[in-house]
Design a protein around this motif. Structure first.
Motif, PDB file in Angstrom:
ATOM      1  N   LEU A 140       0.827  -1.207   0.000  1.00 38.33           N
ATOM      2  CA  LEU A 140       0.000   0.000   0.000  1.00 38.33           C
ATOM      3  C   LEU A 140       0.865   1.262   0.000  1.00 38.33           C
ATOM      4  O   LEU A 140       0.584   2.221  -0.730  1.00 38.33           O
ATOM      5  N   ILE A 141       1.938   1.261   0.799  1.00 35.50           N
ATOM      6  CA  ILE A 141       2.826   2.435   0.828  1.00 35.50           C
ATOM      7  C   ILE A 141       3.523   2.608  -0.530  1.00 35.50           C
ATOM      8  O   ILE A 141       3.700   3.734  -1.007  1.00 35.50           O
ATOM      9  N   ASP A 142       3.872   1.493  -1.173  1.00 33.08           N
ATOM     10  CA  ASP A 142       4.507   1.567  -2.499  1.00 33.08           C
ATOM     11  C   ASP A 142       3.651   2.371  -3.483  1.00 33.08           C
ATOM     12  O   ASP A 142       4.179   3.032  -4.382  1.00 33.08           O
ATOM     13  N   ARG A 143       2.323   2.301  -3.328  1.00 31.52           N
ATOM     14  CA  ARG A 143       1.427   2.949  -4.302  1.00 31.52           C
ATOM     15  C   ARG A 143       1.482   4.475  -4.224  1.00 31.52           C
ATOM     16  O   ARG A 143       1.170   5.146  -5.197  1.00 31.52           O
ATOM     17  N   PHE A 144       1.827   5.010  -3.037  1.00 33.18           N
ATOM     18  CA  PHE A 144       1.812   6.476  -2.939  1.00 33.18           C
ATOM     19  C   PHE A 144       3.155   7.081  -2.511  1.00 33.18           C
ATOM     20  O   PHE A 144       3.314   8.297  -2.495  1.00 33.18           O
ATOM     21  N   ALA A 145       4.132   6.258  -2.191  1.00 34.82           N
ATOM     22  CA  ALA A 145       5.395   6.776  -1.626  1.00 34.82           C
ATOM     23  C   ALA A 145       6.124   7.725  -2.568  1.00 34.82           C
ATOM     24  O   ALA A 145       6.778   8.674  -2.125  1.00 34.82           O
ATOM     25  N   ALA A 146       6.024   7.490  -3.865  1.00 31.64           N
ATOM     26  CA  ALA A 146       6.756   8.332  -4.821  1.00 31.64           C
ATOM     27  C   ALA A 146       6.047   9.650  -5.098  1.00 31.64           C
ATOM     28  O   ALA A 146       6.621  10.543  -5.724  1.00 31.64           O
ATOM     29  N   GLY A 147       4.822   9.797  -4.621  1.00 29.68           N
ATOM     30  CA  GLY A 147       4.036  10.975  -4.962  1.00 29.68           C
ATOM     31  C   GLY A 147       4.240  12.167  -4.052  1.00 29.68           C
ATOM     32  O   GLY A 147       3.903  13.294  -4.410  1.00 29.68           O
ATOM     33  N   GLY A 148       4.741  11.940  -2.847  1.00 29.21           N
ATOM     34  CA  GLY A 148       4.970  13.042  -1.922  1.00 29.21           C
ATOM     35  C   GLY A 148       3.765  13.482  -1.120  1.00 29.21           C
ATOM     36  O   GLY A 148       3.884  14.366  -0.268  1.00 29.21           O
ATOM     37  N   SER A 149       2.597  12.884  -1.379  1.00 36.55           N
ATOM     38  CA  SER A 149       1.404  13.215  -0.594  1.00 36.55           C
ATOM     39  C   SER A 149       0.424  12.051  -0.678  1.00 36.55           C
ATOM     40  O   SER A 149       0.492  11.230  -1.602  1.00 36.55           O
ATOM     41  N   ALA A 150      -0.477  12.003   0.289  1.00 32.31           N
ATOM     42  CA  ALA A 150      -1.479  10.928   0.306  1.00 32.31           C
ATOM     43  C   ALA A 150      -2.572  11.280   1.300  1.00 32.31           C
ATOM     44  O   ALA A 150      -2.385  12.143   2.168  1.00 32.31           O
ATOM     45  N   GLY A 268      -5.399   5.488  11.865  1.00 38.89           N
ATOM     46  CA  GLY A 268      -5.650   6.902  11.567  1.00 38.89           C
ATOM     47  C   GLY A 268      -5.468   7.790  12.785  1.00 38.89           C
ATOM     48  O   GLY A 268      -4.718   8.772  12.751  1.00 38.89           O
ATOM     49  N   ASN A 269      -6.151   7.444  13.886  1.00 45.64           N
ATOM     50  CA  ASN A 269      -6.032   8.258  15.105  1.00 45.64           C
ATOM     51  C   ASN A 269      -4.606   8.226  15.635  1.00 45.64           C
ATOM     52  O   ASN A 269      -4.087   9.229  16.137  1.00 45.64           O
ATOM     53  N   GLY A 270      -3.980   7.046  15.557  1.00 44.11           N
ATOM     54  CA  GLY A 270      -2.617   6.906  16.075  1.00 44.11           C
ATOM     55  C   GLY A 270      -1.626   7.744  15.297  1.00 44.11           C
ATOM     56  O   GLY A 270      -0.767   8.429  15.879  1.00 44.11           O
ATOM     57  N   THR A 271      -1.736   7.713  13.955  1.00 41.58           N
ATOM     58  CA  THR A 271      -0.840   8.521  13.133  1.00 41.58           C
ATOM     59  C   THR A 271      -1.059  10.006  13.411  1.00 41.58           C
ATOM     60  O   THR A 271      -0.094  10.782  13.554  1.00 41.58           O
ATOM     61  N   TYR A 272      -2.324  10.406  13.509  1.00 42.66           N
ATOM     62  CA  TYR A 272      -2.641  11.818  13.779  1.00 42.66           C
ATOM     63  C   TYR A 272      -2.054  12.252  15.128  1.00 42.66           C
ATOM     64  O   TYR A 272      -1.456  13.329  15.245  1.00 42.66           O
ATOM     65  N   ALA A 273      -2.205  11.398  16.151  1.00 48.06           N
ATOM     66  CA  ALA A 273      -1.660  11.741  17.472  1.00 48.06           C
ATOM     67  C   ALA A 273      -0.146  11.904  17.405  1.00 48.06           C
ATOM     68  O   ALA A 273       0.424  12.835  17.999  1.00 48.06           O
ATOM     69  N   LEU A 274       0.533  11.044  16.664  1.00 49.57           N
ATOM     70  CA  LEU A 274       1.990  11.145  16.552  1.00 49.57           C
ATOM     71  C   LEU A 274       2.405  12.406  15.794  1.00 49.57           C
ATOM     72  O   LEU A 274       3.380  13.068  16.150  1.00 49.57           O
ATOM     73  N   LEU A 400       1.451  16.551   8.525  1.00 47.19           N
ATOM     74  CA  LEU A 400       0.094  16.908   8.125  1.00 47.19           C
ATOM     75  C   LEU A 400       0.142  17.904   6.965  1.00 47.19           C
ATOM     76  O   LEU A 400       0.969  18.813   6.960  1.00 47.19           O
ATOM     77  N   ALA A 401      -0.779  17.736   6.017  1.00 41.14           N
ATOM     78  CA  ALA A 401      -0.850  18.652   4.875  1.00 41.14           C
ATOM     79  C   ALA A 401      -1.867  19.759   5.103  1.00 41.14           C
ATOM     80  O   ALA A 401      -1.989  20.661   4.270  1.00 41.14           O
ATOM     81  N   VAL A 402      -2.608  19.698   6.204  1.00 41.15           N
ATOM     82  CA  VAL A 402      -3.600  20.731   6.550  1.00 41.15           C
ATOM     83  C   VAL A 402      -3.464  21.039   8.036  1.00 41.15           C
ATOM     84  O   VAL A 402      -2.823  20.296   8.784  1.00 41.15           O
ATOM     85  N   GLU A 403      -4.077  22.118   8.454  1.00 42.87           N
ATOM     86  CA  GLU A 403      -4.127  22.426   9.880  1.00 42.87           C
ATOM     87  C   GLU A 403      -5.042  21.427  10.580  1.00 42.87           C
ATOM     88  O   GLU A 403      -6.068  21.029  10.012  1.00 42.87           O
ATOM     89  N   PRO A 404      -4.717  21.032  11.815  1.00 39.93           N
ATOM     90  CA  PRO A 404      -5.586  20.078  12.528  1.00 39.93           C
ATOM     91  C   PRO A 404      -7.055  20.505  12.573  1.00 39.93           C
ATOM     92  O   PRO A 404      -7.956  19.655  12.469  1.00 39.93           O
ATOM     93  N   GLY A 417     -13.157   8.151  14.540  1.00 40.32           N
ATOM     94  CA  GLY A 417     -12.153   8.117  13.492  1.00 40.32           C
ATOM     95  C   GLY A 417     -12.258   9.303  12.568  1.00 40.32           C
ATOM     96  O   GLY A 417     -13.299   9.954  12.455  1.00 40.32           O
ATOM     97  N   LEU A 418     -11.164   9.585  11.890  1.00 39.59           N
ATOM     98  CA  LEU A 418     -11.083  10.698  10.941  1.00 39.59           C
ATOM     99  C   LEU A 418     -11.682  10.303   9.598  1.00 39.59           C
ATOM    100  O   LEU A 418     -11.541   9.159   9.150  1.00 39.59           O
ATOM    101  N   ARG A 419     -12.309  11.285   8.939  1.00 36.26           N
ATOM    102  CA  ARG A 419     -12.792  11.054   7.575  1.00 36.26           C
ATOM    103  C   ARG A 419     -11.625  10.992   6.600  1.00 36.26           C
ATOM    104  O   ARG A 419     -11.617  10.180   5.675  1.00 36.26           O
ATOM    105  N   THR A 420     -10.666  11.896   6.764  1.00 34.42           N
ATOM    106  CA  THR A 420      -9.489  11.944   5.889  1.00 34.42           C
ATOM    107  C   THR A 420      -8.272  12.306   6.745  1.00 34.42           C
ATOM    108  O   THR A 420      -8.417  12.869   7.833  1.00 34.42           O
ATOM    109  N   LEU A 421      -7.091  11.992   6.248  1.00 34.16           N
ATOM    110  CA  LEU A 421      -5.848  12.390   6.917  1.00 34.16           C
ATOM    111  C   LEU A 421      -4.813  12.737   5.841  1.00 34.16           C
ATOM    112  O   LEU A 421      -3.946  11.933   5.497  1.00 34.16           O
ATOM    113  N   PRO A 422      -4.910  13.966   5.275  1.00 35.14           N
ATOM    114  CA  PRO A 422      -3.975  14.361   4.219  1.00 35.14           C
ATOM    115  C   PRO A 422      -2.575  14.603   4.791  1.00 35.14           C
ATOM    116  O   PRO A 422      -2.418  15.334   5.769  1.00 35.14           O
TER     117      PRO A 422
END
Length: 430
Positions: A140-150, A268-274, A400-404, A417-422
């Protein structure tokens, strides 16, 4: 002057009850839960569905309530009229004839069904599954790692547990995207088309019935090592355990439902908290770089406590009058244990609003307590640890790509849970 005895909670002067279940509340429910713990620890409220229920918010009361046999999981004990009962479970499960699963039954049926399915979640079986979880994570990470955002929810946290639980159940790879679509509708029920959840549940029910029938026809005489879960359930039902086809379908359904959304939210919540606690995130990255996974293990437990995937434990109904935290609860009343509030109770946890990945005394209730303790907890822990460690290692400057404040939380009752986590990161060469 001698100390005055502390008055009971209901006798303390206090202001109006905070507004619950609004969009603002969903973004940060913890101040409201702190108020309830302090002033109304067992609080009767009207839920968005119109059902009235008791909210239990203190750790000691929550732990006691989760293990109290007088509080049934069976919606038949609800004293509301029949039309309201559909509002107290998973949308669509009643119409799809999927009610006989672990979240809706009591002993002895619960004991029998749990014993059958627990074989799939032994530490040994989960350990055997670890390479597949790592493979899914990297893919899954391989699919977006080269793009710089997800968007880490839709591109990572959501598909990972879906594909993992499908593999465990024995859903053929060519059918797993259908499951992903149905699950997506169930998780988006606040924003999807009207009736979409019930239709998705019905499609899933039809598919599972067909899959169970097909596997039963093709079942070999002896189980192969690592046999899939649906085949194991069929084998048990054909060897005197009396598991009906309906029970097998309901069991597969609840394992999928409970086994994916909780893990989506854990990741999702764990990544956001970190990402919003850079000191803790750097601490974990240093430990991982040194080959020390101890902080990862305590860290996932702390993320489950701090902002876990399940906000309220699933429905319970009093089978007789019970007293919880000094409050009388009538027979037939629904009771919801607020795990998110109990897990931040200062009577139980030092610095409960502080994220400390190294926290040791951490008997959180993130996976429940008692006979309904989450059966899939070992698998969820494995997926959470694998997902977070791989993300932080492969995308070390993840941010994070946006403000919390711009993030939106899903407005369900049970899950958090979060709807999105850009996110953004330096593009990686895969």
């Amino acid at each position: 002057m001698p100390d005055q005895p502390t008055p009971p909670p209901h006798a303390r002067p206090h202001g109006p009850v905070p507004e619950l279940f609004t969009w603002e509340f969903a973004a940060d429910p913890y101040p409201a839960y702190a108020w309830l713990r302090e002033h109304a620890p067992v609080h009767r409220t009207r839920l968005p569905s119109g059902v009235e229920a008791w909210l239990v918010t203190r750790y000691a009361d929550a732990r006691q309530t989760l293990a109290d046999p007088r509080l049934s999981k069976n919606p038949a004990h609800h004293d509301e009229p029949a039309h309201a009962k559909g509002k107290t479970g998973i949308p669509g499960e009643r119409q799809a004839d999927l009610m006989t699963h672990l979240l809706n039954i009591d002993p002895p049926d619960h004991t029998r069904l749990r014993r059958l399915v627990s074989k799939a979640f032994t530490p040994r079986r989960v350990a055997e599954f670890a390479p597949r979880v790592q493979q899914l994570t990297d893919g899954l990470i391989d699919r977006f790692a080269a793009g710089g955002s997800a968007d880490l929810i839709h591109e990572f946290a959501f598909p990972l547990p879906i594909y993992a639980i499908c593999d465990l159940l024995g859903v053929p790879r060519e059918d797993q995207d259908d499951f992903r679509d149905w699950a997506g509708m169930m998780i988006r029920h606040q924003g999807g088309p009207r009736g979409g959840v019930a239709r998705s549940v019905k499609k899933m029910r039809g598919y599972l019935a067909e899959l169970i029938h097909r596997k039963r026809e093709e079942l070999p005489a002896e189980p192969a090592p690592g046999e899939d879960l649906i085949s194991g359930l069929i084998r048990a039902s054909d060897h005197g355990e009396h598991l009906t086809e309906n029970e097998a379908a309901a069991m597969a359904f609840i394992l999928l439902f409970a086994g994916f959304e909780t893990t989506v939210n854990l990741i999702g919540n764990g990544t956001y908290a970190l990402l919003t606690h850079p000191g803790q995130r750097e601490r974990l990255q240093r430990a991982l770089a040194a080959g020390d996974r101890g902080l990862l293990e305590t860290g996932v437990e702390e993320l489950l406590r701090y902002d876990g995937p399940v906000e309220l434990a699933t429905w319970r109904f009093a089978t007789e009058p019970v007293t919880i935290g000094g409050q009388r609860v009538a027979a037939g009343d629904p009771v919801l244990v607020v795990l998110a509030a109990a897990n931040r109770d200062p009577e139980r946890f030092d610095g409960p609003d502080v994220l400390d990945l190294g926290r040791r005394d951490n008997q959180h209730l993130g996976y429940g307590h008692g006979i309904h303790y989450c059966l899939g907890a070992p698998l969820a822990r494995l997926e959470g640890q694998t997902a977070l460690a791989t993300l932080l290692t492969r995308l070390p400057d993840l941010r994070l790509a946006v403000e919390p404040a711009e993030l939106r939380w899903r407005g369900g009752l049970i899950m958090r849970g979060l709807r999105t986590l850009p996110v953004e990161f330096t593009p990686a060469h895969t």
